[in-house]
Design an enzyme around this catalytic site. Structure first.
Site, PDB file in Angstrom:
ATOM      1  N   THR A  14       0.822  -1.213   0.000  1.00  0.00           N
ATOM      2  CA  THR A  14       0.000   0.000   0.000  1.00  0.00           C
ATOM      3  C   THR A  14       0.856   1.263   0.000  1.00  0.00           C
ATOM      4  O   THR A  14       2.045   1.237   0.285  1.00  0.00           O
ATOM      5  CB  THR A  14      -0.934   0.020   1.223  1.00  0.00           C
ATOM      6  OG1 THR A  14      -0.157   0.057   2.415  1.00  0.00           O
ATOM      7  CG2 THR A  14      -1.842  -1.200   1.247  1.00  0.00           C
ATOM      8  N   ASP A  15       0.186   2.367  -0.324  1.00  0.00           N
ATOM      9  CA  ASP A  15       0.847   3.676  -0.322  1.00  0.00           C
ATOM     10  C   ASP A  15       0.468   4.441   0.953  1.00  0.00           C
ATOM     11  O   ASP A  15      -0.130   3.860   1.869  1.00  0.00           O
ATOM     12  CB  ASP A  15       0.481   4.461  -1.589  1.00  0.00           C
ATOM     13  CG  ASP A  15      -1.019   4.688  -1.737  1.00  0.00           C
ATOM     14  OD1 ASP A  15      -1.764   4.597  -0.743  1.00  0.00           O
ATOM     15  OD2 ASP A  15      -1.447   4.974  -2.866  1.00  0.00           O
ATOM     16  N   GLN A  16       0.757   5.734   0.996  1.00  0.00           N
ATOM     17  CA  GLN A  16       0.466   6.530   2.196  1.00  0.00           C
ATOM     18  C   GLN A  16      -1.015   6.633   2.506  1.00  0.00           C
ATOM     19  O   GLN A  16      -1.395   6.927   3.621  1.00  0.00           O
ATOM     20  CB  GLN A  16       1.046   7.937   2.050  1.00  0.00           C
ATOM     21  CG  GLN A  16       2.534   7.982   2.290  1.00  0.00           C
ATOM     22  CD  GLN A  16       3.022   9.420   2.306  1.00  0.00           C
ATOM     23  OE1 GLN A  16       2.676  10.210   1.441  1.00  0.00           O
ATOM     24  NE2 GLN A  16       3.830   9.746   3.297  1.00  0.00           N
ATOM     25  N   VAL A  19      -3.929   2.559   0.419  1.00  0.00           N
ATOM     26  CA  VAL A  19      -4.529   1.972  -0.780  1.00  0.00           C
ATOM     27  C   VAL A  19      -3.431   1.208  -1.513  1.00  0.00           C
ATOM     28  O   VAL A  19      -2.280   1.641  -1.549  1.00  0.00           O
ATOM     29  CB  VAL A  19      -5.115   3.084  -1.691  1.00  0.00           C
ATOM     30  CG1 VAL A  19      -5.567   2.534  -3.031  1.00  0.00           C
ATOM     31  CG2 VAL A  19      -6.262   3.790  -0.981  1.00  0.00           C
TER      32      VAL A  19
END
Length: 141
Positions: A14-16, A19
């Site tokens: 996931t990203d920040q 997601v």
């Protein structure tokens, strides 16, 4: 024929925003494709031992809903099309409630590993060819 493969979303995917980072869906497509091939009774490893690889020559990915850390999703994989040389796999990544989150396709050919000379799957691996024709005939369900 459609093969369903479960995926548990890991934090590092996931990203920040928590997601799933967009490039990871292509990895999940590969996991689904490998499961599909194994369900037919074949293995990429054997193909590679025979000096053949199957590169992606085109990919389409459509993002519909975000997938987040901790969710379990499923990659549904099927043969979209196949002509003896080019294979197009279809994918649908679905959430636990069967909501579609991502869909796409990847196109593949097979080539000689050391020269990247194109090969015919139909001639090089006739058993795979027959299995792919059967999978196409059975439809996507």
């Amino acid at each position: 024929m459609k093969v369903r493969t479960p995926i548990k979303v890991r934090y590092q995917e996931t990203d920040q925003m928590s997601v799933v980072y967009h490039a990871n869906y292509l990895v999940w497509f590969e996991i689904g494709r490998t499961s599909f091939i194994e369900e037919l009774g074949f293995e990429y490893q054997q193909m590679e031992k025979d000096g053949v690889v199957s590169p992606v020559i085109h990919a389409d990915v459509h993002f519909i809903k975000p997938v987040r850390y901790g969710e379990e999703v499923f990659v549904d994989t099927w043969l979209e099309s196949y002509n003896g040389i080019r294979t197009t796999y279809g994918y649908s990544i679905k959430k636990a409630d069967d909501t579609e989150a991502v869909k796409g396709t990847t196109d593949h050919v097979i080539v000689q590993k050391d020269t990247f000379r194109p090969l015919s799957l139909k001639r090089k691996f006739p058993d795979w060819h027959q299995a792919y024709l059967k999978a196409l005939e059975s439809g996507v369900e």
